[in-house]
Structures are given as structure tokens and as C-alpha cells.
Write a protein that holds these residues in place. Structure first.
Motif, mmCIF file in Angstrom:
data_model
loop_
_atom_site.group_PDB
_atom_site.id
_atom_site.type_symbol
_atom_site.label_atom_id
_atom_site.label_comp_id
_atom_site.label_asym_id
_atom_site.label_seq_id
_atom_site.Cartn_x
_atom_site.Cartn_y
_atom_site.Cartn_z
ATOM 1 N N LYS A 431 0.808 -1.215 0.000
ATOM 2 C CA LYS A 431 0.000 0.000 0.000
ATOM 3 C C LYS A 431 0.847 1.273 0.000
ATOM 4 N N ASN A 432 2.158 1.118 0.048
ATOM 5 C CA ASN A 432 3.057 2.273 0.112
ATOM 6 C C ASN A 432 3.086 2.958 -1.257
ATOM 7 N N GLU A 433 2.249 3.968 -1.393
ATOM 8 C CA GLU A 433 2.059 4.639 -2.681
ATOM 9 C C GLU A 433 3.310 5.384 -3.135
ATOM 10 N N VAL A 434 4.005 6.013 -2.189
ATOM 11 C CA VAL A 434 5.202 6.779 -2.544
ATOM 12 C C VAL A 434 6.275 5.859 -3.107
ATOM 13 N N ALA A 435 6.524 4.735 -2.421
ATOM 14 C CA ALA A 435 7.528 3.781 -2.897
ATOM 15 C C ALA A 435 7.115 3.193 -4.241
ATOM 16 N N ALA A 436 5.827 2.876 -4.385
ATOM 17 C CA ALA A 436 5.342 2.286 -5.628
ATOM 18 C C ALA A 436 5.578 3.214 -6.815
ATOM 19 N N PHE A 437 5.237 4.487 -6.664
ATOM 20 C CA PHE A 437 5.413 5.438 -7.763
ATOM 21 C C PHE A 437 6.888 5.592 -8.118
ATOM 22 N N ARG A 438 7.749 5.638 -7.110
ATOM 23 C CA ARG A 438 9.175 5.800 -7.388
ATOM 24 C C ARG A 438 9.716 4.591 -8.161
ATOM 25 N N LEU A 443 11.098 2.287 -14.615
ATOM 26 C CA LEU A 443 10.996 1.513 -15.847
ATOM 27 C C LEU A 443 10.840 2.434 -17.055
ATOM 28 N N PRO A 444 11.412 2.068 -18.189
ATOM 29 C CA PRO A 444 11.308 2.939 -19.384
ATOM 30 C C PRO A 444 9.856 3.110 -19.827
ATOM 31 N N GLY A 445 9.511 4.341 -20.132
ATOM 32 C CA GLY A 445 8.174 4.630 -20.635
ATOM 33 C C GLY A 445 7.107 4.773 -19.573
ATOM 34 N N MET A 446 7.460 4.585 -18.299
ATOM 35 C CA MET A 446 6.466 4.656 -17.217
ATOM 36 C C MET A 446 6.464 6.061 -16.618
ATOM 37 N N GLY A 447 5.471 6.861 -16.991
ATOM 38 C CA GLY A 447 5.313 8.183 -16.422
ATOM 39 C C GLY A 447 4.333 8.166 -15.265
ATOM 40 N N PRO A 448 4.061 9.314 -14.661
ATOM 41 C CA PRO A 448 3.162 9.379 -13.503
ATOM 42 C C PRO A 448 1.756 8.829 -13.804
ATOM 43 N N ARG A 449 1.226 9.111 -15.007
ATOM 44 C CA ARG A 449 -0.142 8.673 -15.317
ATOM 45 C C ARG A 449 -0.219 7.147 -15.423
ATOM 46 N N ALA A 477 8.538 -0.749 -21.763
ATOM 47 C CA ALA A 477 8.804 -1.548 -20.556
ATOM 48 C C ALA A 477 8.317 -2.980 -20.691
ATOM 49 N N ARG A 478 7.741 -3.323 -21.845
ATOM 50 C CA ARG A 478 7.073 -4.616 -21.977
ATOM 51 C C ARG A 478 8.038 -5.789 -21.802
ATOM 52 N N SER A 479 9.252 -5.685 -22.352
ATOM 53 C CA SER A 479 10.192 -6.801 -22.268
ATOM 54 C C SER A 479 10.700 -7.010 -20.842
ATOM 55 N N GLU A 480 10.719 -5.952 -20.031
ATOM 56 C CA GLU A 480 11.244 -6.047 -18.670
ATOM 57 C C GLU A 480 10.161 -6.373 -17.636
ATOM 58 N N TRP A 481 8.905 -6.291 -18.048
ATOM 59 C CA TRP A 481 7.819 -6.411 -17.080
ATOM 60 C C TRP A 481 7.761 -7.782 -16.387
ATOM 61 N N PRO A 482 7.902 -8.899 -17.086
ATOM 62 C CA PRO A 482 7.836 -10.199 -16.400
ATOM 63 C C PRO A 482 8.891 -10.352 -15.307
ATOM 64 N N ALA A 483 10.129 -9.939 -15.602
ATOM 65 C CA ALA A 483 11.195 -10.053 -14.600
ATOM 66 C C ALA A 483 10.911 -9.145 -13.409
#
Length: 698
Positions: A431-438, A443-449, A477-483
Motif C-alpha cells: 500500500k506504500n504509494e510513494v515507494a510504488a510510484f518511485r 521503468l522505461p516509458g512509465m510516467g506518472p499517469r 517496458a514490456r520486455s522487462e515487465w515479467p522479470a
């Protein structure tokens, strides 16, 4: 004479009379070891406060008090560790003298915040908390404040709205002083007066967001502890766990901390607080000097007061000036520091023409001391504000004198270190929103939205980490997402009490390496920091303890000192007075001892702030062991004028430098002589073709 003093005087042999009286205060008891009423130890600068408190704790243990029934509260983890080490050494020696052996542990020794963290997890369900709640450091708390600030549209206002750090400072000061938002704004942030209602709404939403995320910031740890012991049932329960409660640096406590202590031991039984009202200089952090000034009168009968006056740091001539300065304070515990060291001349009060002359004088004096055998690192230049050393730093560089300037970034505030810790924090508390957003934005292509959509999906699946596998990341980020999902799933599946958790940092480091190379420069240096983090992790039995302790009291690294790492074996110390508290040097120079600096112009008009400024100068003066020099420029050049302009104003003598104080010092004037830097010499007809020489180099 007490029983322990009579039978085991060896372990008290290093103490003087007042220190011994404080260490052995109370009566021997067969039931509890020592029965003692409330005690206040006023420990003047350099009088052996730490040694006295360590012997006090050791005496309690030697007399039979169960170490597990002693609560020792300090302000830094390092102080708690040092105190524990000293106590163990003293007790071990005392028991050996009578043919006994024992390993002494003080399980309840730590900072206010670390003890609060342990208690809140134990009573989490009574407080409506999840036992696995996260602790936000100052940076994370400011980021969360900024998220809420942006959501409420406050960052887009046409008029200047306070930035996230200012908002957090206003919030923190309000809750720690237990005052109203209006009072905080009027006292410290008058330029924010028009935003009171918006700030109140912001803080309300900030609190709600923390509660939703099961996250507590530094202030919450104390506030929740205060509310917990505000209920008689829990106050009696927790207070009953301890026969003795000891608090170090009591002059630095805020109102919430003082109320917690009173709730635990309302009659003062077994309470010992140690501090010095003359060194209370942190009101900007909500420290309340009234806590120590009014401590004896909180109890019936009043608490005993023992004053330590023998100074083991400074010469008597330095103490004569310091005593004279603080004696003019309106409200205080009267003391007269004395030293057996009668060598050395009086402190020097030097007036100079301007800031340039001040810098030149300091450098010349520092080098003269070095020629007489004093190391550079045994000398310090202190100042009221960090900007006041600017000219001196330029002069030091031009004269090739190495220096460090204390008061920079903490090791754990480095971006790459916070990235790695955020991965662990998110796994610890989904539930740690701050850590999750950071983490997501690494990851490449992952913006705030996109990160917000991902977190919303997680929330909609009861914060089960494996739900991340169903999220469709951006193409980059698709290729890195599973790892990435596999890593978080592995980390989140580790039991809270797992003893081999430290290998997780190696997993995180391997995943993080490509992100590190993509986002930052100086990869090798940053990787070394992360490797150091892995070494630090080995000291902690669980991941929760590691994350919490580092958040509450992060260790400093070289980044805590201004400038590049030093290759020199010797260097001059530059420091603000606030950062210098607790330190000492053979020679101390204090810059800009004028009105507007000591006291600062922002303190004028408020008697209590003027008195704190007096204490600040007192702290600066009592850092000196042998030589003390106060420097006062006569004039200050006006900014925003041509380079060759000479418009200036004259500075006023500090109101603290009274005729009585000056009589204890040696006064000098140092002006710039003809021919020194700054004077124009005769022109020469000689011409040097530097351009040709430069071309010939290639």
C-alpha cells in the motif's frame, strides 16, 4: 554512602563529586534494585554528560535493576549505541571485581522514534494500524505532500503557493508544538498567511492519504505514541514495563515528547533527564526549552536537581567569557563552569574591515597555528548560516587549503540509494504509494499517469502483488515487465521474520543495474554505494528493522561533507553552529559576530528568540579547547552594484558583546595594509605573449 558505592567504588572512580552524586542517586532496594524519585541533571558544556549518564545506567544494573526494565531514550542511534557500549564496559568491570560475569543487554535503548516504532507495531490493532505499516522518511513524506498538493490544484495557482518542503515544515512544526496552524504561520511563515484554509485542507488530505496507505511519517510516530499513552490503560501498561526511564539531551525535546514522558511516569518515579538549558538551540525543530526549565516543578515533591560544572574541555579563560555571556540570560539554571586547565590567554575579539578582510585574517591565523604544530583538522570555523563562509571558501581554494563543510546530503538521500530502498519498501507494504510510484517510474516509458493506473489496478485487487502480472505496461517496458513482476513477487513472499533476507538486496541490485545505467551517470560510484548498503543490511535481523531504522536515523557518508572526497590527510573544518553542537576543537573561529548574525535579524522583536540566539553563541564559544576567536566585520558591501563599486553599510556590534563580556577578552583590529591583495601596484611595460606559449604547447 550507597551500598554499591561502598562495595564497588572502582567503577565510579573516574567520576567527580557531582557526577558521582548523579550516578548513584536513589536508595538501594531489595525489590527493584534502586528506588529513586525524579532527577534532573544539568550538565554544562564539556562536563562529562555522556559519561555521567552511562555510569547512572551502569549503577542501576550493578545494584540489581533488570536491564530489560530500563528505558533509555536518546536523539540518535549512534548515541544509543555508544551509551550501551559504555554501560556494558562499566558493568562488566564492576562485576568482574566481585567475581561475577554477565552479558549486559539494554533491549529498550534507542531514539524516541525507534522506540515509538516498536511500541506502535505491538499495539497496532489498538490504534487502527496494520502491524506492517511503512515509515516515510522526510523525502518520501515531502513527495506524498507534493502528490496531494498537485491533486488539489495548488501547484497551478497563479499566486505563489508554498512548495512541498515548506508545506511539510509547516505541518511538522504545527503538530510538534501542539499549536494551531494560524499560530505556526504567524510565528514562522507569515508570507503564507493568505493560504491558511488551503493548507488546512491540504494537511487533512495528506493525513487521510497516509492512513489509506498504512504509512506513518516521523511526526506520526510520536503523535501515535502520544495518543496511545494518552489512554490511562496503555500508559499504565507501558509505564509498568520500566522501573527507570532516562532521557538524554532533554533540552531538545518537543512538547509531544515531554507529554509522553509524563504519561509514562506521572509521579516521576525512576525518571532521570539530562541536559543543559544553555544549549537549547533547536526551536526551529519545535524543541521546547520550557520542558527542561519547568521539569522540577511538575512533581510533588519537586524533582532533585544536580548541576555538573567542572569542564574537561576548555581552558578557564575560555570558560570565563562563556560564563559571562550566559550569565546575562534572563531565565536559566545558574551554573559557573570551571576548569583545572589554567593555561592559555583570553579569547580574542577581532574587528576587521569587511568580509574579504575576515577571510584573509582567518586563513592567516589558521596557517599560523599550523606552523606552530596544530593540525588543520583540530581547527574549526563556525558561522550562523551556511552562506556566511562563501568568501572564506574562495580564499581557502585560492590558497590551496583543503577543507570540509558539514551539513550536506545524507547517504540515504542519494537518488540511487532511495531507488533500491523503495523496491524493498513496496514489497514490505504494497500500500506504500510513494515507494510504488518511485519504483514504477524507474521503468522505461512509465510516467506518472501510467504508474497511477498500475497502482489503481493493484488497489482494486486487494494489493496482491501477483495482480501486477495482469497490467499492460507501455511498449518500452514490456520486455522487462515479467522479470520485474517476478522480483516483487519473490520479495513480497518472504516471511516478516526471515533471517536470511539480506540476499534480497543482491536480487534487487541485479534487476536495478540496467535502470541505473540508463538513468544516471557515474555508475561505478553509485554501484559502490549500493554494495555498501548490502553490507549495512547485514547488521539487521529482519527487513522491517532494516528499513525502519535506516529511515529513522540514516547513517552519514562522505556526501554529508561539502565538496569532493578529500585526498589530503589534513583539512580545516567549516561548520554551522547548529551542526557543531557536541563537537570540540583546539582552535575555534566564529565568523560575523555582529547584530544581524548573532542574533539573527529574524529573531529581533521576540525575547525568547533573542535568548536562543544567546545560547547559540554560547554553544559556539564552548566548542573551543584552547583558543577562541570571535570576528566582527565593520562594513558590509551592498549587493547588485558594479564590480568596482564600493557602496556599503556599517554593521552594528552584537548586543551580546557587552562591555562586561569584552573585558574578559583581548580586543584587536586587523586592517588591510598597503601592498596586500586588493592594492593597485605600478604598471609595467613588460608584455607576455601567453597566446604564443599556449600554441607552442600543441
Amino acid at each position: 554512602m550507597q551500598t554499591a558505592e561502598r562495595e564497588h567504588a572502582d567503577y565510579l572512580a573516574l567520576l567527580n563529586g557531582a557526577q558521582r552524586q548523579a550516578a548513584t542517586y536513589g536508595d538501594s532496594s531489595e525489590d527493584s534494585g534502586v528506588d529513586a524519585g525524579p532527577l534532573l541533571v544539568i550538565a554544562g558544556a564539556g562536563t562529562g554528560k555522556t559519561m555521567t549518564l552511562a555510569h547512572r545506567v551502569a549503577h542501576l544494573v550493578v545494584e540489581g535493576v533488570d536491564p530489560a526494565r530500563i528505558l533509555l531514550l536518546t536523539f540518535t542511534r549512534r548515541a544509543a549505541q555508544e551509551m550501551t557500549r559504555r554501560v556494558e564496559t562499566i558493568v562488566r568491570g564492576a562485576l568482574k571485581a566481585r567475581g561475577e560475569q554477565a552479558r549486559i543487554m539494554l533491549p529498550w535503548s534507542g531514539t524516541y522514534h525507534s522506540i515509538a516504532n516498536r511500541l506502535l507495531r505491538r499495539f497496532a490493532h489498538n490504534l487502527g494500524l496494520d502491524p506492517g505499516f511503512s515509515v516515510l522518511d522526510r523525502g518520501d513524506a515531502a513527495d506524498l505532500m507534493d502528490v496531494v498538493r498537485h491533486e488539489q490544484g495548488l501547484s497551478a495557482r497563479s499566486r505563489r503557493f508554498p512548495k512541498k518542503d515548506t508545506c511539510l515544515a509547516i505541518y511538522s512544526r504545527t503538530v510538534n508544538t501542539q499549536s494551531t496552524l494560524r499560530a505556526t504561520i504567524d510565528d514562522a511563515y507569515p508570507w503564507c498567511a493568505d493560504w491558511e484554509e488551503e493548507l488546512k485542507a491540504l494537511f487533512r488530505q495528506y493525513v487521510e492519504r497516509k492512513q489509506h496507505n498504512q504509512a506513518l511519517d516521523y511526526d506520526d510516530l510520536l503523535l501515535y505514541w502520544g495518543h496511545l499513552v494518552g489512554e490511562t490503560e496503555f500508559a499504565e501498561t507501558i509505564g509498568g514495563w520500566f522501573d527507570h526511564v532516562l532521557v538524554d539531551e532533554y533540552q531538545d525535546t518537543n512538547r509531544v515528547q515531554a507529554e509522553i514522558l509524563r504519561a509514562l511516569k506521572p509521579d516521576g518515579a525512576g525518571v532521570t533527564v539530562v541536559g543543559d538549558d544553555a544549549q537549547s538551540i533547536y526551536s526551529f525543530r519545535a524543541a521546547e526549552v520550557e520542558n527542561i526549565l519547568s521539569f522540577p516543578d511538575q512533581f510533588l515533591p519537586a524533582a532533585a536537581v544536580i548541576t555538573l560544572e567542572e569542564n574537561y574541555r576548555s581552558t578557564q579563560s575560555v570558560l570565563d567569557s562563556a560564563n559571562c555571556l550566559i550569565a546575562e540570560s534572563e531565565r536559566q539554571y545558574r551554573k559557573n563552569l570551571f576548569s583545572r586547565n589554567r593555561t592559555g590567554g583570553p579569547p580574542t575579539y577581532v574587528t576587521v574591515e569587511d568580509g574579504d578582510s575576515e577571510a584573509e585574517f582567518v586563513v592567516d591565523a589558521v596557517l599560523a597555528n599550523r606552523e606552530e604544530g596544530m593540525m588543520l583538522k583540530d581547527q574549526a570555523v563556525l558561522f550562523r548560516g551556511s552562506h556566511m563562509s562563501d568568501r572564506l571558501e574562495v580564499e581557502l581554494v585560492s590558497r590551496n587549503i583543503p577543507y570540509v563543510k558539514y551539513g550536506g546530503l545524507k547517504f540515504l538521500e542519494a537518488a540511487h540509494v532511495k531507488d533500491v530502498l523503495s523496491v524493498l519498501k513496496w514489497a514490505e507494504n504494497p500500500k506504500n504509494e510513494v515507494a510504488a510510484f518511485r519504483v514504477l517510474k524507474l521503468l522505461p516509458g512509465m510516467g506518472p499517469r501510467t504508474a497511477a493506473k498500475c497502482f489503481d489496478l493493484l488497489a482494486g485487487n486487494d494489493f496482491r502483488i501477483d495482480a501486477l502480472e495482469n497490467f499492460k505496461p507501455p511498449a518500452a517496458a514490456r520486455s522487462e515487465w515479467p522479470a520485474f513482476c517476478a522480483l516483487l513477487k519473490s520479495l513480497a513472499g518472504v516471511p516478516l521474520d526471515d533471517r536470511g533476507w539480506q540476499t534480497q538486496l543482491a536480487e534487487v541490485r541485479r534487476w536495478y543495474r540496467p535502470q541505473l545505467e540508463r538513468i544516471y551517470d557515474s555508475v561505478e560510484t553509485r554501484e559502490a554505494d549500493i554494495e555498501q548498503l548490502e553490507q549495512i543490511a547485514g547488521r539487521y535481523p529482519t527487513r522491517e528493522r532494516f528499513l525502519t531504522e535506516l529511515t529513522l536515523d540514516p547513517p552519514s557518508a562522505a556526501g554529508g561533507e561539502s565538496g569532493d572526497p578529500l585526498l589530503d590527510e589534513d583539512y580545516l573544518v567549516l561548520s554551522t553552529v547548529h551542526s557543531a553542537k557536541g563537537q570540540e576543537w583546539d582552535a575555534v573561529f566564529v565568523l560575523n559576530v555582529t547584530d544581524g548574525s548573532f542574533p539573527t535579524e529574524f529573531a529581533t522583536g521576540k525575547r525568547e528568540l533573542i535568548e536562543e540566539e544567546r545560547r547559540l553563541l554560547y554553544v559556539a564559544m564552548t566548542r573551543a579547547r584552547q583558543s577562541l576567536t570571535l570576528i566582527a566585520p565593520l562594513r558590509f558591501h551592498v549587493v547588485e552594484q558594479p564590480r568596482d563599486g564600493d557602496r556599503h553599510v556599517y554593521g552594528a556590534r552584537s548586543r551580546f558583546m557587552t562591555d562586561r563580556l569584552l573585558a574578559t577578552m583581548q580586543a584587536e583590529f586587523r586592517g588591510r595594509e598597503a601592498g596586500e591583495p586588493g592594492a593597485l601596484g605600478p604598471r609595467s611595460a613588460t608584455r607576455i605573449d601567453v597566446g604564443a606559449r599556449m600554441r607552442e604547447m600543441w
